[in-house]
Design a protein around this motif. Sequence first.
Motif, short mmCIF file in Angstrom:
data_model
loop_
_atom_site.label_atom_id
_atom_site.label_comp_id
_atom_site.label_asym_id
_atom_site.label_seq_id
_atom_site.Cartn_x
_atom_site.Cartn_y
_atom_site.Cartn_z
N TRP A 1 11.22 -14.47 7.85
CA TRP A 1 10.30 -13.94 8.87
C TRP A 1 9.34 -12.93 8.24
CZ3 TRP A 1 10.98 -8.84 11.33
CH2 TRP A 1 10.07 -8.61 12.36
N LEU A 2 9.89 -11.99 7.45
CA LEU A 2 9.05 -11.00 6.78
C LEU A 2 8.10 -11.65 5.78
CD1 LEU A 2 11.75 -8.22 6.18
CD2 LEU A 2 9.83 -8.11 7.78
N LEU A 3 8.61 -12.67 5.10
CA LEU A 3 7.78 -13.35 4.10
C LEU A 3 6.58 -14.03 4.76
CD1 LEU A 3 7.46 -14.13 1.14
CD2 LEU A 3 8.97 -16.08 1.55
N VAL A 4 6.80 -14.72 5.88
CA VAL A 4 5.70 -15.39 6.58
C VAL A 4 4.70 -14.37 7.12
CG1 VAL A 4 5.11 -16.84 8.55
CG2 VAL A 4 7.09 -17.41 7.15
N LEU A 5 5.21 -13.23 7.54
CA LEU A 5 4.32 -12.17 8.05
C LEU A 5 3.60 -11.42 6.95
CD1 LEU A 5 6.49 -10.57 10.90
CD2 LEU A 5 4.50 -12.06 11.15
N GLY A 6 3.92 -11.71 5.69
CA GLY A 6 3.28 -11.03 4.56
C GLY A 6 3.81 -9.64 4.31
N LYS A 7 5.06 -9.39 4.69
CA LYS A 7 5.65 -8.06 4.55
C LYS A 7 6.50 -7.90 3.29
CE LYS A 7 3.95 -6.87 8.55
NZ LYS A 7 2.80 -5.93 8.63
N ILE A 8 6.62 -8.96 2.49
CA ILE A 8 7.34 -8.87 1.22
C ILE A 8 6.33 -8.54 0.13
CG2 ILE A 8 8.78 -10.11 -0.44
CD1 ILE A 8 10.14 -9.54 2.23
N SER A 9 6.53 -7.43 -0.54
CA SER A 9 5.53 -6.94 -1.49
C SER A 9 5.80 -7.41 -2.91
CB SER A 9 5.49 -5.41 -1.45
OG SER A 9 5.00 -4.96 -0.21
N SER A 10 4.73 -7.79 -3.59
CA SER A 10 4.77 -8.13 -5.01
C SER A 10 4.19 -6.97 -5.81
CB SER A 10 3.95 -9.39 -5.26
OG SER A 10 2.60 -9.16 -4.86
N ASN A 11 4.24 -7.07 -7.13
CA ASN A 11 3.63 -6.02 -7.97
C ASN A 11 2.13 -5.95 -7.73
OD1 ASN A 11 5.98 -5.11 -9.10
ND2 ASN A 11 5.81 -6.36 -10.95
N GLU A 12 1.51 -7.10 -7.44
CA GLU A 12 0.08 -7.10 -7.13
C GLU A 12 -0.20 -6.22 -5.92
OE1 GLU A 12 -3.33 -10.49 -6.39
OE2 GLU A 12 -1.52 -10.54 -5.16
N ALA A 13 0.60 -6.38 -4.85
CA ALA A 13 0.40 -5.58 -3.64
C ALA A 13 0.67 -4.10 -3.90
CB ALA A 13 1.32 -6.09 -2.53
N HIS A 14 1.72 -3.82 -4.69
CA HIS A 14 2.02 -2.41 -5.03
C HIS A 14 0.87 -1.77 -5.78
CE1 HIS A 14 6.61 -3.29 -4.75
NE2 HIS A 14 6.11 -2.93 -3.58
N CYS A 15 0.28 -2.52 -6.67
CA CYS A 15 -0.84 -1.99 -7.45
C CYS A 15 -2.05 -1.73 -6.56
CB CYS A 15 -1.19 -2.98 -8.57
SG CYS A 15 -2.30 -2.31 -9.83
N GLN A 16 -2.31 -2.64 -5.64
CA GLN A 16 -3.44 -2.46 -4.72
C GLN A 16 -3.26 -1.24 -3.84
OE1 GLN A 16 -3.53 -6.24 -2.71
NE2 GLN A 16 -4.70 -7.27 -4.34
N ARG A 17 -2.01 -0.89 -3.54
CA ARG A 17 -1.73 0.29 -2.71
C ARG A 17 -1.51 1.54 -3.54
NH1 ARG A 17 2.75 -3.06 0.86
NH2 ARG A 17 1.27 -4.54 1.79
#
Length: 459
Positions: free
Chosen positions: A103-119
Motif C-alpha cells: 500500500w505504501l509502495l503504490v502511494l509512493g511512500k517508500i523512499s529510495s536514496n534518490e528521494a532522500h537526496c532530493q529532500r
Amino acid sequence: MQPVPEEGLELKVADCVDEEGRWLAHKFSEFLPMEIQQQITALAVDPLATSDDSLLWRPTSNGRFSTKSAYHLMMPSPQGGDHKLWKMLWNLPVPERIRCFMWLLVLGKISSNEAHCQRHLTTESDCYRCAGRVETILHIFRECPPATYFWTRVVASSDQPAFSSMSTQTWLRKNILSEDTSITGIPWNAFYSIAVWLLWKNRNDGTFQGISKTLSAPSLTQAIKVKARLWYDAWKAPTIGSDRLSPPAQRIQAEIGWKLPPPGWWKLNVDGASNGNPGVAGAGGVLRGSDGRWAGGFCASLGCCSAVMAELWGLYHGLDIAWRHGCRTLMVESDSKLAIELVNNRTDPLHPYATLLAAIRRKIAQDWVVRLSHVYREGNRVADWLSKHSLVYPYGVHEMPNSPQALVPLLREDDQGVTFPRDIVPCPPSPSLYPSLLYSSVLGLCASFHAKKKTKRRM
C-alpha cells in the motif's frame, strides 16, 4: 427550463408539498433542470414531523459527522479512483505487514536514496551495491543485480521485455491486479508482493549493515521461493480464533415460488428498481387475496434515488394501497433484506432515510396486523416486473385496479404454484414474524406469575 421567477426564489418545502406530503412538482418543474427535479421528488417529506430541521453530513451513511470521513475529504488519494486495485491489494493472501508495505509502495511512500537526496536528507543518491547508479524505486525492485537475477528466473522470457520496461506505477498495478499463477503454484500477485518485500529487506540489510550481510542473488532467489510458499500456506491454514475455523454455510437447493396467503389474509408483494443506483428509480407492488386473485397494484415513478430507497418507497405505497383497500390482516413480502432490516431496526434520526422509515412505521402501527418478511426474487416476480415497468411512467403513483395484460402469464404461474430452483442457506423462522404468538406467550407467563403471587399471599 425558464429563469427562476421572483416568487420562486422564496419557495419553501412546505409550499411544494400537499397535506399528505406528496410533491407538487409543477411548482418548480418549469425552472429546475430535470435531474434536480428527479432528486427532489424522490425525497420523503413528513407533514406530521414536529422536530426542527437538521443539517446532515453527506459523506457518512448515517448523516452524522465523523473525523474519518472529514479526513478522507481533505486527503484525496488514488484509493478513491481505482477501487479494483485497492480491493485486490487489501485481499492479497500474504501477511498483513506485506499488504501495508505494498500500500505504501503504490502511494509512493517508500523512499529510495534518490528521494532522500532530493529532500536533503543525504548527499548520496547512489545504490549501495551499484556505484555510479542512482537508487530509484525501480532500481531497488527491478534493476539492481539481485532483483534482475531473480525476475529473469521467475518471469517467462517472452514477457521479459514488457515486464522490464514499464513505469513504476504501471509495473506495480499490473502485477497486483494479475490473475496469473507463479512458477511455485501460488497466485502471481501474492508471489510478486512477497518478492518485492524480501528484496526491500535485503536492500535494507546492505544499506545499514553492509553488503556482506546481504544474500547473494541465487540465495535470495531460493529464499523468496521458499518463503513465498511457506507464507502462502500459513495464510491459507485456519488459526485459533479465525473465522476460517467456522465451516462454510451449508446451502441446499430449494424450490422457490409465490405462495397463497392463508384464509382471511391478504398478501402484498413490493419491489423497487433504480437504473444506476442511484439513478432514475421506480417501485411497484401487487395485492392479492387468499384466492390468489389480483386485488390491486401500482407503479410508482419516483425520480432519482438509490435502489434501497426505491424498495422503501415500494413498501410505503403498497401499505397505503392495502390500508385503503380495507385489508386488516396483511402479509408483506419484499426481496430486499436491507429494506426490511431498516424498517424493523432502530435508525438514527439523522439517517438519510429516517423520514421515509418513520412514515412506513406509522402505517404499520395502524389498527391492523402486518407481517413483514423477506422473499427471494423467484417468489416476487410480479412486483419485480411492476417496479421495472414503473420507469416508463411519468412522476407519481399509478394505481392499477386490474392487472396489465403483459402480467397475465406471471400471475397464472403464481396461481399454479410454479417454482424455480435456488441454492439457499436454510435458517429457522424469526419469532418476529409471529408477533401474536409471542405476545400471547408473554401474557401467559405474566398471568401465571401473578396467580402464584396471589396464592402465596392467601397461604
